[in-house]
Enzyme design. Structure first.
Site, PDB file in Angstrom:
ATOM      1  N   SER A 138     127.055  51.103  45.489  1.00 17.77           N
ATOM      2  CA  SER A 138     126.018  50.145  44.804  1.00 17.77           C
ATOM      3  C   SER A 138     125.526  50.908  43.635  1.00 17.77           C
ATOM      4  O   SER A 138     125.911  52.047  43.514  1.00 17.77           O
ATOM      5  CB  SER A 138     124.834  50.184  45.806  1.00 17.77           C
ATOM      6  OG  SER A 138     123.474  49.691  44.954  1.00 17.77           O
ATOM      7  N   TYR A 151     118.610  53.774  52.088  1.00 15.60           N
ATOM      8  CA  TYR A 151     119.580  52.881  51.747  1.00 15.60           C
ATOM      9  C   TYR A 151     120.335  53.671  50.572  1.00 15.60           C
ATOM     10  O   TYR A 151     121.731  53.555  50.255  1.00 15.60           O
ATOM     11  CB  TYR A 151     119.194  51.419  51.174  1.00 15.60           C
ATOM     12  CG  TYR A 151     120.169  50.484  50.554  1.00 15.60           C
ATOM     13  CD1 TYR A 151     120.990  50.009  51.532  1.00 15.60           C
ATOM     14  CD2 TYR A 151     120.289  50.430  49.326  1.00 15.60           C
ATOM     15  CE1 TYR A 151     121.965  49.140  51.105  1.00 15.60           C
ATOM     16  CE2 TYR A 151     121.150  49.664  48.687  1.00 15.60           C
ATOM     17  CZ  TYR A 151     122.027  48.931  49.441  1.00 15.60           C
ATOM     18  OH  TYR A 151     123.126  48.043  49.099  1.00 15.60           O
TER      19      TYR A 151
HETATM   20  N1  NAP Z   1     123.735  42.316  47.371  1.00  9.10           N
HETATM   21  C1  NAP Z   1     123.527  43.231  46.525  1.00  9.10           C
HETATM   22  O1  NAP Z   1     122.765  43.299  45.640  1.00  9.10           O
HETATM   23  C2  NAP Z   1     124.293  44.523  46.857  1.00  9.10           C
HETATM   24  C3  NAP Z   1     124.300  45.526  45.855  1.00  9.10           C
HETATM   25  C4  NAP Z   1     125.031  46.554  45.812  1.00  9.10           C
HETATM   26  C5  NAP Z   1     125.721  46.882  46.912  1.00  9.10           C
HETATM   27  N2  NAP Z   1     125.811  46.026  47.904  1.00  9.10           N
HETATM   28  C6  NAP Z   1     126.284  46.207  49.203  1.00  9.10           C
HETATM   29  O2  NAP Z   1     127.363  45.023  49.312  1.00  9.10           O
HETATM   30  C7  NAP Z   1     127.700  45.154  50.815  1.00  9.10           C
HETATM   31  C8  NAP Z   1     127.513  43.657  51.288  1.00  9.10           C
HETATM   32  O3  NAP Z   1     126.394  43.252  51.180  1.00  9.10           O
HETATM   33  P1  NAP Z   1     125.864  41.624  50.837  1.00  9.10           P
HETATM   34  O4  NAP Z   1     124.915  41.970  49.440  1.00  9.10           O
HETATM   35  O5  NAP Z   1     127.030  40.925  50.883  1.00  9.10           O
HETATM   36  O6  NAP Z   1     124.608  41.314  52.233  1.00  9.10           O
HETATM   37  P2  NAP Z   1     124.903  40.396  53.343  1.00  9.10           P
HETATM   38  O7  NAP Z   1     124.972  39.166  52.841  1.00  9.10           O
HETATM   39  O8  NAP Z   1     123.666  40.679  54.073  1.00  9.10           O
HETATM   40  O9  NAP Z   1     126.354  40.689  54.153  1.00  9.10           O
HETATM   41  C9  NAP Z   1     126.299  41.933  54.895  1.00  9.10           C
HETATM   42  C10 NAP Z   1     127.413  41.680  55.589  1.00  9.10           C
HETATM   43  O10 NAP Z   1     127.663  43.074  56.516  1.00  9.10           O
HETATM   44  C11 NAP Z   1     127.630  42.537  57.960  1.00  9.10           C
HETATM   45  N3  NAP Z   1     127.280  43.560  58.867  1.00  9.10           N
HETATM   46  C12 NAP Z   1     125.833  44.189  58.608  1.00  9.10           C
HETATM   47  N4  NAP Z   1     125.634  45.179  59.713  1.00  9.10           N
HETATM   48  C13 NAP Z   1     127.002  44.948  60.471  1.00  9.10           C
HETATM   49  C14 NAP Z   1     127.387  45.575  61.699  1.00  9.10           C
HETATM   50  N5  NAP Z   1     126.603  46.753  62.353  1.00  9.10           N
HETATM   51  N6  NAP Z   1     128.484  45.314  62.290  1.00  9.10           N
HETATM   52  C15 NAP Z   1     129.337  44.562  61.426  1.00  9.10           C
HETATM   53  N7  NAP Z   1     128.845  43.936  60.448  1.00  9.10           N
HETATM   54  C16 NAP Z   1     127.757  44.118  59.920  1.00  9.10           C
HETATM   55  C17 NAP Z   1     127.079  41.202  58.111  1.00  9.10           C
HETATM   56  O11 NAP Z   1     127.575  40.447  59.105  1.00  9.10           O
HETATM   57  P3  NAP Z   1     126.794  40.360  60.482  1.00  9.10           P
HETATM   58  O12 NAP Z   1     125.351  40.019  60.362  1.00  9.10           O
HETATM   59  O13 NAP Z   1     127.564  38.889  60.922  1.00  9.10           O
HETATM   60  O14 NAP Z   1     127.003  41.442  61.515  1.00  9.10           O
HETATM   61  C18 NAP Z   1     127.215  40.698  56.827  1.00  9.10           C
HETATM   62  O15 NAP Z   1     128.556  40.057  56.820  1.00  9.10           O
HETATM   63  C19 NAP Z   1     126.801  46.175  51.640  1.00  9.10           C
HETATM   64  O16 NAP Z   1     127.421  47.275  51.598  1.00  9.10           O
HETATM   65  C20 NAP Z   1     125.687  46.232  50.479  1.00  9.10           C
HETATM   66  O17 NAP Z   1     124.880  47.401  50.637  1.00  9.10           O
HETATM   67  C21 NAP Z   1     125.035  44.691  47.709  1.00  9.10           C
END
Ligand code: NAP
Length: 244
Positions: A138, A151
């Site tokens: 991130s 986080y």
């Molecule tokens: N969106 C942002 O602004 C942002 C910025 C920087 C970094 N990121 C990073 O990008 C990555 C993806 O996040 P996102 O923004 O796409 O959020 P999201 O839409 O909430 O997606 C998160 C994904 O992780 C899965 N997940 C969470 N806990 C899990 C577990 N215990 N076992 C298996 N799967 C799990 C969820 O699937 P299930 O709920 O079906 O398990 C979902 O598919 C994360 O690492 C996040 O920190 C996001």
């Protein structure tokens, strides 16, 4: 790396960034395997994308990570790319005794799971000619937002870990990427939003995806995307701006 003809395992492919990568890699002629906890979404995605493979797995659980690895290399021994994407984002007030369950959950999901999965897959991936581990960190790895301290600390640790992993794998064919997203509009943090119609905010997912896919295609191994570049370049200044 070559962005076609791979077999790619993506953790957390049921929404957001993981789903966007899954759909794009599927479109580009890769075999894509996604995992997540939400069965209904996995079933829907398997129906919607012919050939996409899904596996229910809670990566917070050690034994489920080991099961995922054993299942993956037995049934899909051609796996040559692991994307450590799954993550959760919680608010933690450090001025009061913290909810340790939440702290453990966030660290296990965001940090321990990628460490464990990378170590399980490393020797398998090293046998392939063109392979990769892609860790999703991130922009907050470089400058934290103080109301989400755990986080941000997990993401700073992913940045550090990715550097070490790249070094340890330098004499193998495994390329080790860090993709550092900016704020992207996904479901991230939905657990902590009382107003469920409120979005995460940030840039549209396709803007993130275009730049991230280019980074992967052109072997930009440490790739801050969008405004994450500013957070990496000017961390102290950006910390003050973000935490006013
Ligand atoms: N969106 C942002 O602004 C942002 C910025 C920087 C970094 N990121 C990073 O990008 C990555 C993806 O996040 P996102 O923004 O796409 O959020 P999201 O839409 O909430 O997606 C998160 C994904 O992780 C899965 N997940 C969470 N806990 C899990 C577990 N215990 N076992 C298996 N799967 C799990 C969820 O699937 P299930 O709920 O079906 O398990 C979902 O598919 C994360 O690492 C996040 O920190 C996001």
């Amino acid at each position: 790396m070559n962005i076609t003809g791979n077999t790619i395992l993506i953790t957390g492919g049921t929404s957001g960034i993981g789903l966007a990568f899954a759909e794009e890699f599927h479109k580009q002629g890769n075999k894509v395997i996604i995992c997540g906890r939400r069965k209904d979404r996995l079933a829907h995605l398997e129906d919607a994308h012919k050939g996409m493979i899904t596996r229910e797995c809670d990566i917070e659980k050690t034994e489920q990570r080991v099961d995922l690895f054993n299942w993956a290399i037995t049934n899909h021994p051609d796996i040559n790319v692991l994307i450590n994407n799954a993550g959760i984002q919680l608010v933690t007030d450090l001025t009061k005794p913290v909810n340790l369950d939440g702290v453990h959950s966030e660290i296990e999901t965001n940090l321990v799971a990628p460490i464990h999965l990378a170590s399980l897959f490393a020797s398998h991936l090293a046998t392939k000619n063109d392979s990769a581990i892609i860790n999703i960190s991130s922009g907050l790895a470089f400058a934290p937002i103080a109301f989400m301290p755990v986080y941000c600390a997990t993401k700073a640790a992913i940045h550090s870990l990715t550097m070490s992993l790249r070094h340890q794998l330098k004499n193998t064919p495994v390329k080790v990427f860090e993709i550092a997203p900016p704020s992207v509009d996904t479901e991230l943090g939905h657990q902590r939003r009382t107003d469920k119609t409120q979005t995460h905010g940030g840039i549209p997912i396709h803007e993130f995806l275009n730049e991230a896919m280019d980074a992967i295609k052109y072997d930009l191994l440490e790739a801050p995307i969008g405004h994450a570049k500013g957070l990496r370049a000017k961390r102290e200044e950006m910390f003050d701006v973000m935490n006013k």
